[in-house]
Enzyme design. Structure first.
Site, PDB file in Angstrom:
ATOM      1  N   ASN A  28      18.141  -0.322 -10.508  1.00  0.00           N
ATOM      2  CA  ASN A  28      18.589  -0.213  -9.119  1.00  0.00           C
ATOM      3  C   ASN A  28      20.104  -0.412  -9.009  1.00  0.00           C
ATOM      4  O   ASN A  28      20.865   0.510  -8.703  1.00  0.00           O
ATOM      5  CB  ASN A  28      17.836  -1.237  -8.263  1.00  0.00           C
ATOM      6  CG  ASN A  28      18.171  -1.147  -6.791  1.00  0.00           C
ATOM      7  OD1 ASN A  28      17.542  -1.811  -5.993  1.00  0.00           O
ATOM      8  ND2 ASN A  28      19.122  -0.356  -6.372  1.00  0.00           N
ATOM      9  N   LEU A  44      -3.422 -11.893  32.293  1.00  0.00           N
ATOM     10  CA  LEU A  44      -3.711 -10.896  33.332  1.00  0.00           C
ATOM     11  C   LEU A  44      -4.551  -9.745  32.767  1.00  0.00           C
ATOM     12  O   LEU A  44      -5.500  -9.278  33.398  1.00  0.00           O
ATOM     13  CB  LEU A  44      -2.378 -10.356  33.880  1.00  0.00           C
ATOM     14  CG  LEU A  44      -2.443  -9.096  34.732  1.00  0.00           C
ATOM     15  CD1 LEU A  44      -3.203  -9.356  36.018  1.00  0.00           C
ATOM     16  CD2 LEU A  44      -1.040  -8.577  35.049  1.00  0.00           C
ATOM     17  N   LYS A  51       4.581  -4.039  -7.246  1.00  0.00           N
ATOM     18  CA  LYS A  51       5.485  -4.697  -8.194  1.00  0.00           C
ATOM     19  C   LYS A  51       5.554  -6.153  -7.758  1.00  0.00           C
ATOM     20  O   LYS A  51       6.074  -6.470  -6.682  1.00  0.00           O
ATOM     21  CB  LYS A  51       6.862  -4.050  -8.160  1.00  0.00           C
ATOM     22  CG  LYS A  51       7.816  -4.729  -9.120  1.00  0.00           C
ATOM     23  CD  LYS A  51       9.197  -4.142  -9.093  1.00  0.00           C
ATOM     24  CE  LYS A  51      10.083  -4.961 -10.005  1.00  0.00           C
ATOM     25  NZ  LYS A  51      11.431  -5.054  -9.526  1.00  0.00           N
TER      26      LYS A  51
HETATM   27  C1  LIG Z   1       4.712 -19.675  27.229  1.00  0.00           C
HETATM   28  C2  LIG Z   1       3.834 -18.525  27.584  1.00  0.00           C
HETATM   29  C3  LIG Z   1       3.537 -18.233  28.911  1.00  0.00           C
HETATM   30  C4  LIG Z   1       2.727 -17.148  29.226  1.00  0.00           C
HETATM   31  N1  LIG Z   1       2.387 -16.929  30.532  1.00  0.00           N
HETATM   32  C5  LIG Z   1       1.559 -15.910  30.846  1.00  0.00           C
HETATM   33  C6  LIG Z   1       1.150 -15.702  32.178  1.00  0.00           C
HETATM   34  O1  LIG Z   1       1.537 -16.457  33.059  1.00  0.00           O
HETATM   35  N2  LIG Z   1       0.339 -14.655  32.448  1.00  0.00           N
HETATM   36  C7  LIG Z   1      -0.107 -13.807  31.486  1.00  0.00           C
HETATM   37  O2  LIG Z   1      -0.834 -12.867  31.800  1.00  0.00           O
HETATM   38  N3  LIG Z   1       0.258 -13.987  30.202  1.00  0.00           N
HETATM   39  C8  LIG Z   1       1.074 -15.016  29.857  1.00  0.00           C
HETATM   40  N4  LIG Z   1       1.454 -15.211  28.571  1.00  0.00           N
HETATM   41  C9  LIG Z   1       1.069 -14.223  27.552  1.00  0.00           C
HETATM   42  C10 LIG Z   1      -0.350 -14.454  27.078  1.00  0.00           C
HETATM   43  O3  LIG Z   1      -0.541 -15.803  26.804  1.00  0.00           O
HETATM   44  C11 LIG Z   1      -0.611 -13.623  25.823  1.00  0.00           C
HETATM   45  O4  LIG Z   1      -0.266 -12.281  26.020  1.00  0.00           O
HETATM   46  C12 LIG Z   1      -2.093 -13.697  25.455  1.00  0.00           C
HETATM   47  O5  LIG Z   1      -2.507 -15.029  25.418  1.00  0.00           O
HETATM   48  C13 LIG Z   1      -2.356 -13.050  24.133  1.00  0.00           C
HETATM   49  O6  LIG Z   1      -3.681 -13.306  23.804  1.00  0.00           O
HETATM   50  P1  LIG Z   1      -4.266 -12.944  22.383  1.00  0.00           P
HETATM   51  O7  LIG Z   1      -5.712 -13.302  22.408  1.00  0.00           O
HETATM   52  O8  LIG Z   1      -3.875 -11.558  22.032  1.00  0.00           O
HETATM   53  O9  LIG Z   1      -3.462 -13.876  21.366  1.00  0.00           O
HETATM   54  P2  LIG Z   1      -3.502 -15.443  21.187  1.00  0.00           P
HETATM   55  O10 LIG Z   1      -3.887 -16.113  22.417  1.00  0.00           O
HETATM   56  O11 LIG Z   1      -2.218 -15.848  20.573  1.00  0.00           O
HETATM   57  O12 LIG Z   1      -4.678 -15.661  20.158  1.00  0.00           O
HETATM   58  C14 LIG Z   1      -4.599 -15.216  18.845  1.00  0.00           C
HETATM   59  C15 LIG Z   1      -5.539 -16.068  18.024  1.00  0.00           C
HETATM   60  O13 LIG Z   1      -5.675 -15.427  16.764  1.00  0.00           O
HETATM   61  C16 LIG Z   1      -5.716 -16.433  15.775  1.00  0.00           C
HETATM   62  N5  LIG Z   1      -5.291 -15.833  14.507  1.00  0.00           N
HETATM   63  C17 LIG Z   1      -4.067 -15.403  14.158  1.00  0.00           C
HETATM   64  N6  LIG Z   1      -4.076 -14.903  12.918  1.00  0.00           N
HETATM   65  C18 LIG Z   1      -5.344 -15.041  12.466  1.00  0.00           C
HETATM   66  C19 LIG Z   1      -5.962 -14.742  11.235  1.00  0.00           C
HETATM   67  N7  LIG Z   1      -5.284 -14.172  10.228  1.00  0.00           N
HETATM   68  N8  LIG Z   1      -7.276 -15.041  11.087  1.00  0.00           N
HETATM   69  C20 LIG Z   1      -7.974 -15.602  12.112  1.00  0.00           C
HETATM   70  N9  LIG Z   1      -7.421 -15.914  13.303  1.00  0.00           N
HETATM   71  C21 LIG Z   1      -6.121 -15.635  13.470  1.00  0.00           C
HETATM   72  C22 LIG Z   1      -4.742 -17.481  16.248  1.00  0.00           C
HETATM   73  O14 LIG Z   1      -5.005 -18.728  15.632  1.00  0.00           O
HETATM   74  C23 LIG Z   1      -5.005 -17.468  17.736  1.00  0.00           C
HETATM   75  O15 LIG Z   1      -5.977 -18.428  18.056  1.00  0.00           O
HETATM   76  C24 LIG Z   1       2.229 -16.315  28.210  1.00  0.00           C
HETATM   77  C25 LIG Z   1       2.497 -16.624  26.884  1.00  0.00           C
HETATM   78  C26 LIG Z   1       3.289 -17.711  26.556  1.00  0.00           C
HETATM   79  C27 LIG Z   1       3.546 -18.043  25.113  1.00  0.00           C
HETATM   80  C1  LIG Z   2      14.794  -3.103  -6.885  1.00  0.00           C
HETATM   81  C2  LIG Z   2      14.199  -4.029  -7.852  1.00  0.00           C
HETATM   82  O1  LIG Z   2      13.020  -4.077  -8.018  1.00  0.00           O
HETATM   83  C3  LIG Z   2      15.101  -4.916  -8.573  1.00  0.00           C
HETATM   84  O2  LIG Z   2      14.778  -6.198  -8.215  1.00  0.00           O
HETATM   85  C4  LIG Z   2      14.919  -4.643 -10.017  1.00  0.00           C
HETATM   86  O3  LIG Z   2      14.522  -5.746 -10.696  1.00  0.00           O
HETATM   87  C5  LIG Z   2      16.085  -3.921 -10.559  1.00  0.00           C
HETATM   88  O4  LIG Z   2      17.093  -4.746 -11.036  1.00  0.00           O
HETATM   89  P1  LIG Z   2      18.605  -4.195 -11.129  1.00  0.00           P
HETATM   90  O5  LIG Z   2      19.061  -4.136  -9.713  1.00  0.00           O
HETATM   91  O6  LIG Z   2      19.342  -5.199 -11.952  1.00  0.00           O
HETATM   92  O7  LIG Z   2      18.548  -2.822 -11.736  1.00  0.00           O
END
Ligand SMILES: Cc1cc2nc3c(=O)[nH]c(=O)nc-3n(C[C@H](O)[C@H](O)[C@H](O)COP(=O)(O)OP(=O)(O)OC[C@H]3O[C@@H](n4cnc5c(N)ncnc54)[C@H](O)[C@@H]3O)c2cc1C
Ligand SMILES: CC(=O)[C@@H](O)[C@H](O)COP(=O)(O)O
Length: 657
Positions: A608, A330, A499
């Site tokens: 810690n 939408l 870390k």
């Molecule tokens: C079951 C279902 C029913 C729905 N029905 C409706 C409806 O009826 N009406 C409505 O308005 N909305 C509906 N929605 C909601 C709507 O689909 C979402 O709000 C909308 O599609 C979000 O779009 P977007 O582009 O933000 O994300 P998405 O469509 O999820 O697209 C995100 C894209 O980013 C890509 N991506 C993710 N991470 C990375 C990365 N690191 N690098 C490159 N690419 C990446 C993914 O592969 C994906 O292709 C529904 C959703 C679901 C799941």
């Molecule tokens: C918080 C943190 O980084 C711990 O994983 C760290 O190694 C400290 O170890 P102790 O909790 O044994 O002091």
């Protein structure tokens, strides 16, 4: 490979594509690139395509205004796409009927401007409704679009306008400097642009620490039988209690949807499908005999207040367009208009204000006041050393890591404390200046970590984000990047410390040397100051130093074991050879063991559990601070030689006989 554009959009779902198209329509010469990991995983592909601000019962306010503004634009928008591509989108302003099983309560959402239909009338609108339906609402202006057709048209439109769509590219990190995104690091090289748009739906949190989470929805499609008087038994959307039926013009009936907070759990499940079917049959019994054509699932990008993030994010040249939750189909046209206006004119359109990401990015995070220390324990935060020692342990004796200088040589953690205030008081009484924080636990608000990041005054304490909970190099690299963002969000713009913990072993929490080295090499390349947690292995320590790590952090004994320093000989070799600071990390159980590490010549200790799990953590923190100082002072003072035989303390000459 390095590729440049004017605008780079991360995510090729409906939001990313709609923005790309709008930008090009407004400024043809603009170079726009969309980086998309996998279109099949997009929520945009999984959705039902309802355009349903009223049926969704969105309460009056900015969100309803936004939704209505978008619905109002839909017809014109899809018409424009059709002109550009010759493709149809299945847009159908068919109205939505919302049957109910119970009479609405007095406090039901205000949708009363749309007509209420009684039991009989609603059956005139839609014959065949289930016996339990007692009436319902008619929303004449709501409608639907075939989201899969729409996406194909959008992609085609984008390509015809010259948008570069790079499918199969995963953005792995958003590199930043001084409040500007400098480039995107991907699995296929780096990409640069003047402006970046984050539109990757539910996966936003992989790149920035944002409160966006997946809400799984399972869906299915049935085939409607063609009728005699009208083509199909359902002509308009039925939006019933916890279920909806969306009839497409081609005879498919989309049945949705579950709403599950199960993280990234994939698949359709028997439970999910059973739920869908039983609710759908109750609403419209005849469909029990129709053919099942398909099942699928997707992840809605949820946010805590169920509102999207629209606007500039944590960097000046990074725009967020994410978190559209249940209404992204939408909201696509209005999002595209608002975001493109924002990018091209830098004006903040009034409609967008309520969705500003700034509601999450608080530049000055609230700091809980630290309780004053009890008088029993004199402060060591600014310790006054004995006069005789001032020459050796004066202010010049600083711990230096990656060019940053610290007075204190004790680092502490934040986990396992009985309460936040005890943690705050312990940090204060220890006198430490570096506190390590588990990025994953803070991000997921794991038990005991709620509000933790905000509880420390990061204007006085240097944050050391850690990759606790990561079992592989890849995970640790990803979490490290999030850690850097977390530090930035909490006000430490230039904090590149990490870390590094790569720990596949859940019993002894021993680090994986190979994974640690791999992750360290990559993180150093990305500009991190890497402080790797390692077993006390002198050769590994050397390799890590050679690849550019800022310190090495050998463990004294397993994390949280309190066994003290069990591998002193190897730690001594590491200290002897290291040209970077050596921080003894983990296993220290008592102040004497902290002092022992420092007397051996360690540059610092990280403690810690021994503090957090003491009967009196605040007092133990102070003791550890003192012991660290004492050990350091002793090391600098030079211990006496060890002898095999006694050597009387008083002179042997001049004895009275
Ligand atoms: C079951 C279902 C029913 C729905 N029905 C409706 C409806 O009826 N009406 C409505 O308005 N909305 C509906 N929605 C909601 C709507 O689909 C979402 O709000 C909308 O599609 C979000 O779009 P977007 O582009 O933000 O994300 P998405 O469509 O999820 O697209 C995100 C894209 O980013 C890509 N991506 C993710 N991470 C990375 C990365 N690191 N690098 C490159 N690419 C990446 C993914 O592969 C994906 O292709 C529904 C959703 C679901 C799941
Ligand atoms: C918080 C943190 O980084 C711990 O994983 C760290 O190694 C400290 O170890 P102790 O909790 O044994 O002091």
């Amino acid at each position: 490979m390095q590729t440049t554009s004017d605008v780079l959009i991360i995510g090729g779902g409906i939001i990313g594509l709609a923005i790309a198209v709008e930008l090009k329509l407004k400024q043809r010469q603009l170079q726009v690139t969309v980086l998309s990991r996998d279109f099949a995983q997009a929520a945009s592909h999984a959705a039902a395509g309802m355009l349903a601000p009223h049926a969704e019962q969105i309460a009056p306010g900015p969100m309803l205004e936004l939704c209505l503004a978008s619905r109002w634009r839909y017809g014109e928008w899809v018409e424009k796409l059709a002109q550009l591509t010759g493709m149809e989108t299945g847009y159908n302003p068919c109205g939505i009927l919302s049957p109910v099983f119970e009479a609405p309560h007095g406090n039901a959402p205000n949708i009363s401007s749309n007509p209420w239909l009684d039991r009989e009338t609603i059956r005139h609108y839609q014959p065949g409704l289930g016996e339990d339906v007692i009436g319902g609402w008619w929303h004449p202006d709501d409608g639907q679009v075939d989201n899969r057709k729409l996406i194909s048209a959008l992609r085609q439109a984008a390509q015809s306008l010259g948008v570069r769509i790079q499918e199969g590219v995963t953005v792995q990190a958003i590199a930043q400097r001084h409040g500007q995104v400098t480039e995107l690091l991907t699995d296929q090289g780096s990409f640069q642009a003047d402006t970046y748009v984050l539109a990757n739906g539910s996966w936003a949190k992989e790149l920035l620490p944002l409160p966006v989470f997946p809400v799984k929805g399972q869906m299915m499609a049935l085939r409607m039988p063609a009728g005699t008087h009208q083509p199909y038994p359902l002509q308009r959307v039925l939006f019933g209690p916890q279920t909806y039926l969306v009839p497409r013009r081609d005879g498919r009936l989309i049945v949705g949807a579950t709403s599950e907070r199960v993280d990234w759990e994939p698949h359709n499940t028997p439970q999910g499908i059973q739920t869908l079917l039983s609710r759908a049959i109750r609403l419209f019994p005849a469909l029990a005999d129709w053919a099942i054509e398909d099942f699928w699932w997707g992840f809605r990008p949820g946010t805590p207040d169920e509102l999207p993030f629209l606007g500039y994010g944590p960097c000046d040249n990074l725009v967020l367009a994410i978190g559209h939750y249940r209404n992204g189909i939408l909201l696509a046209p209005i999002t595209a208009v608002l975001i493109s206006d924002l990018i091209l004119d830098r004006n903040v359109p009034p409609l967008i204000k309520a969705f500003s990401p700034q509601r999450f990015f608080t530049p000055n995070p609230p700091v809980l006041p630290c309780r004053p220390m009890t008088a029993v324990f004199p402060s060591v935060a600014n310790p006054s050393l004995p006069h005789a020692a001032e020459n050796v342990a004066d202010s010049e004796d600083l711990l230096e890591i990656a060019g940053r200088k610290f007075h204190s040589r004790l680092m502490t953690g934040t986990g396992k404390y009985p309460s936040l205030t005890t943690m705050q008081d312990s940090v204060a009484s220890s006198g430490c200046q570096i506190v390590t924080v588990a990025v994953r636990r803070v991000q997921t608000n794991a038990p005991g970590h709620e509000g933790l990041a905000e509880a420390i005054d990061w204007s006085t304490i240097w944050m050391l984000p850690n990759t606790a909970g990561c079992q592989t190099a890849e995970e640790a690299i990803r979490v490290a990047r999030l850690g850097r963002e977390m530090a930035k969000l909490l006000g430490q713009e230039d904090n590149n410390f990490i870390k590094l913990e790569v720990i596949p072993d859940t019993q002894y929490l021993l680090p994986d040397p190979i994974g640690t080295l791999e992750a360290a090499e990559q993180l150093v390349k990305e500009g991190f100051a890497v402080l790797p947690y390692i077993n006390a292995d002198p050769l590994l320590a050397k390799r890590l130093e050679e690849v550019g790590c800022a310190t090495v952090m050998p463990l004294g004994s397993p994390i949280g074991s309190g066994q003290g320093i069990r591998n002193a000989a190897n730690i001594a070799i590491i200290i002897e050879n290291a040209k970077v600071p050596v921080v003894v990390d983990a296993g220290i159980g008592t102040p004497s063991e902290a002092a022992q590490a420092m007397e051996m010549g360690a540059d610092a200790v990280l403690i810690n559990s021994a503090i957090a799990m003491a009967a009196n953590p605040v007092a133990m923190a102070q003791a550890m601070g003192m012991a660290t100082q004492a050990g350091r002072l002793a090391y600098l003072s030079g211990r006496m030689p060890i002898k095999n035989q006694a050597n009387a303390s008083s002179p042997l000459t001049g004895l009275v006989v």
